[in-house]
Design an enzyme around this catalytic site. Sequence first.
Site, PDB file in Angstrom:
ATOM      1  CB  VAL A 246      -0.912  -0.006   1.245  1.00 47.19           C
ATOM      2  CG1 VAL A 246      -1.681   1.298   1.375  1.00 47.19           C
ATOM      3  CG2 VAL A 246      -1.866  -1.194   1.194  1.00 47.19           C
ATOM      4  CG  HIS A 449     -17.021 -39.273  24.904  1.00 49.49           C
ATOM      5  ND1 HIS A 449     -16.499 -38.954  23.663  1.00 49.49           N
ATOM      6  CD2 HIS A 449     -18.218 -39.861  24.687  1.00 49.49           C
ATOM      7  CE1 HIS A 449     -17.361 -39.349  22.729  1.00 49.49           C
ATOM      8  NE2 HIS A 449     -18.409 -39.890  23.328  1.00 49.49           N
TER       9      HIS A 449
HETATM   10  P1  NAD Z   1      -0.056  -7.669  13.471  1.00 46.37           P
HETATM   11  O1  NAD Z   1       1.389  -7.573  13.689  1.00 46.37           O
HETATM   12  O2  NAD Z   1      -0.810  -8.815  14.038  1.00 46.37           O
HETATM   13  O3  NAD Z   1      -0.364  -7.691  11.910  1.00 46.37           O
HETATM   14  C1  NAD Z   1       0.070  -6.681  11.072  1.00 46.37           C
HETATM   15  C2  NAD Z   1      -0.043  -7.190   9.655  1.00 46.37           C
HETATM   16  O4  NAD Z   1       0.165  -6.110   8.784  1.00 46.37           O
HETATM   17  C3  NAD Z   1       1.016  -8.255   9.336  1.00 46.37           C
HETATM   18  O5  NAD Z   1       0.397  -9.318   8.685  1.00 46.37           O
HETATM   19  C4  NAD Z   1       1.986  -7.494   8.437  1.00 46.37           C
HETATM   20  O6  NAD Z   1       2.635  -8.336   7.515  1.00 46.37           O
HETATM   21  C5  NAD Z   1       1.035  -6.528   7.745  1.00 46.37           C
HETATM   22  N1  NAD Z   1       1.676  -5.344   7.212  1.00 46.37           N
HETATM   23  C6  NAD Z   1       2.676  -4.616   7.766  1.00 46.37           C
HETATM   24  N2  NAD Z   1       2.994  -3.576   6.948  1.00 46.37           N
HETATM   25  C7  NAD Z   1       2.168  -3.662   5.873  1.00 46.37           C
HETATM   26  C8  NAD Z   1       1.997  -2.890   4.701  1.00 46.37           C
HETATM   27  N3  NAD Z   1       2.766  -1.831   4.467  1.00 46.37           N
HETATM   28  N4  NAD Z   1       1.038  -3.234   3.821  1.00 46.37           N
HETATM   29  C9  NAD Z   1       0.258  -4.321   4.057  1.00 46.37           C
HETATM   30  N5  NAD Z   1       0.385  -5.102   5.149  1.00 46.37           N
HETATM   31  C10 NAD Z   1       1.324  -4.772   6.040  1.00 46.37           C
HETATM   32  O7  NAD Z   1      -0.640  -6.271  13.956  1.00 46.37           O
HETATM   33  P2  NAD Z   1      -2.113  -5.809  14.281  1.00 46.37           P
HETATM   34  O8  NAD Z   1      -3.111  -6.715  13.676  1.00 46.37           O
HETATM   35  O9  NAD Z   1      -2.142  -4.350  13.961  1.00 46.37           O
HETATM   36  O10 NAD Z   1      -2.163  -5.994  15.853  1.00 46.37           O
HETATM   37  C11 NAD Z   1      -1.259  -5.256  16.688  1.00 46.37           C
HETATM   38  C12 NAD Z   1      -0.944  -6.027  17.922  1.00 46.37           C
HETATM   39  O11 NAD Z   1      -2.082  -6.151  18.763  1.00 46.37           O
HETATM   40  C13 NAD Z   1      -0.439  -7.410  17.610  1.00 46.37           C
HETATM   41  O12 NAD Z   1       0.872  -7.517  18.089  1.00 46.37           O
HETATM   42  C14 NAD Z   1      -1.310  -8.340  18.357  1.00 46.37           C
HETATM   43  O13 NAD Z   1      -0.574  -9.243  19.142  1.00 46.37           O
HETATM   44  C15 NAD Z   1      -2.158  -7.466  19.277  1.00 46.37           C
HETATM   45  N6  NAD Z   1      -3.530  -7.959  19.168  1.00 46.37           N
HETATM   46  C16 NAD Z   1      -3.803  -9.184  19.703  1.00 46.37           C
HETATM   47  C17 NAD Z   1      -5.052  -9.717  19.582  1.00 46.37           C
HETATM   48  C18 NAD Z   1      -5.322 -11.067  20.148  1.00 46.37           C
HETATM   49  O14 NAD Z   1      -4.525 -11.546  20.933  1.00 46.37           O
HETATM   50  N7  NAD Z   1      -6.446 -11.698  19.810  1.00 46.37           N
HETATM   51  C19 NAD Z   1      -6.046  -9.028  18.902  1.00 46.37           C
HETATM   52  C20 NAD Z   1      -5.735  -7.801  18.352  1.00 46.37           C
HETATM   53  C21 NAD Z   1      -4.467  -7.276  18.497  1.00 46.37           C
END
Ligand code: NAD
Length: 470
Positions: A246, A449
């Site tokens: 992007v 179970h």
């Molecule tokens: P994330 O690190 O999970 O995912 C970010 C995604 O964005 C990755 O897949 C990455 O490859 C992609 N990305 C990065 N730069 C990009 C670009 N320029 N263009 C397109 N894609 C790109 O981060 P998140 O989803 O923002 O979440 C942040 C944090 O919050 C995470 O570390 C997560 O552990 C935490 N979180 C946890 C939960 C959970 O435990 N259920 C839920 C929500 C958030």
Amino acid sequence: MSEQQGQGAAQPFDLIVIGAGPGGYVAAIRAAQLGLKVACVEKESALGGTCLRVGCIPSKALLESSERYEETLHHLAVHGVDVSGVELNLSKMLGRKDKVVKALTGGIQLLFKKNQVARFEGHGRLVSATEVHVSGAKGEARLTAPRVLIATGSVPSSLPGVAWDGDRVGGSTEALSYPEVPGHLVVIGAGVIGLELGSVWRRLGAKVTVLEYMSTALPGMDDDLSAEAVRLFKKQGIDFKFGVKVTGARAEGDGCVVEVEGGAPISCDRVLVSVGRRPCTEGLGLEELGVAVDRRGVIQVNDHFETSVPGVFAIGDVIPGPMLAHKAEEEGVACVERMVTGYGHVNYDVIPSIVYTHPEVAFVGKTEAQLKAAGVPYKLGKFPFIANGRARALEATDGFVKVLAHAETDRLLGVHIIGAHAGDLIAEAAVSMDFGASAEDVARSCHAHPTLAELLKEAALAVDGRAIHI
Ligand code: NAD
Ligand code: FAD
């Protein structure tokens, strides 16, 4: 306890905690239980941090409500329950989410009162290793303590070219409160937030396009798990575009435009930027004090969470490691227990991770790729949900449990689950691993179970090629 703030002499404490997220508030309560006189400084009026206010809790509330809506619309007929006239009342759904948040953040206030943690509302700044200034709408205060614990968490990252306006182009906080279902939602980043909140709005009727830089969703997870997740989410209607860079996004007219390298611009109604989070350390006074951070601003700590400045500690999203609420909590407890008792430990090999989509995706320990890269010999046992009686009864047959055990010692090295209630099932794997269990230990334990828990037993049996029900 909400403390009267004033500009007089500094108020003395044994410990000052900055930030009342799951790291900070849990540390403050545990320290008070251990007999310390504790102050907790939080800039927001509600306690609980990202997790309770705009993270874990509101997202799970919406995931639950939207799942019920989708189930009522599409998945009840198979049970012989015919429904008609189902309607979405979005404002009520959002209102319920807000009520859940309010109840829980109010609960922390009560816990502070019960444990006599002094609460200061305002922005905290370290003026020395032992003094914190608080300033905010409620006035100013000066606090001193021999130890200060930084638990200021994280904030969303953005991308160059993305004109974040906090409305049409925004992050998870905005996506927890869209006032109407977007016709077309573009999600940048197929990580945890993108998939959870993308799922919410897809279930409620949005067309959802996920743009991901890498070649798969949930990068870093076990390959089998992310491949199955993508297959299932595609089947549900999420449109994934992988290997996409992007280069810009902005609100335009009534909608938005997203620009991608080498492709046509994408028009949509809203953009959710979910490309990770960065530590929140602005205005804390770290630079002046000489607290070491890495190039991304992550605070560096030793194995008892002390920063490069003696007496200043840090935990949670501001230090290295997965940005997870339970990791922050464990660190908070270990950090203050070590201060008081001399002992405190977090087992970083056994921190479970869960994506609360449908089905859920959960894992603990090493992935196959990590074991291969480290040259660790392993055995693998896999068992599908479709062969489990309870999963059949639940009409939840998608997914599998995968157990990785050491080839020679049989010790559990990793457990990876995609399927209904994976997030609950992973707890047994985490406890077993924390106690150094072998696959045989899990396989020999009696599991009731019919339960989904039998899936883990069968996958553990499968490690030695002796699963019964397949
Ligand atoms: P994330 O690190 O999970 O995912 C970010 C995604 O964005 C990755 O897949 C990455 O490859 C992609 N990305 C990065 N730069 C990009 C670009 N320029 N263009 C397109 N894609 C790109 O981060 P998140 O989803 O923002 O979440 C942040 C944090 O919050 C995470 O570390 C997560 O552990 C935490 N979180 C946890 C939960 C959970 O435990 N259920 C839920 C929500 C958030
Ligand atoms: P935070 O919760 O971020 O708390 C830090 C607090 O410090 C904040 O309240 C902030 O206002 C305050 N603060 C910051 N600077 C100052 C200052 N100078 N003075 C005073 N106060 C200050 N994790 C999970 O484990 N499970 C999930 O299901 C999950 N879902 C999530 C969903 C979303 C949408 C998001 C965004 C995150 C989610 N997370 C989840 C991640 C989780 O919220 C964080 O890992 C966790 O909140 C980190 O805790 P913390 O205490 O380190 O920081």
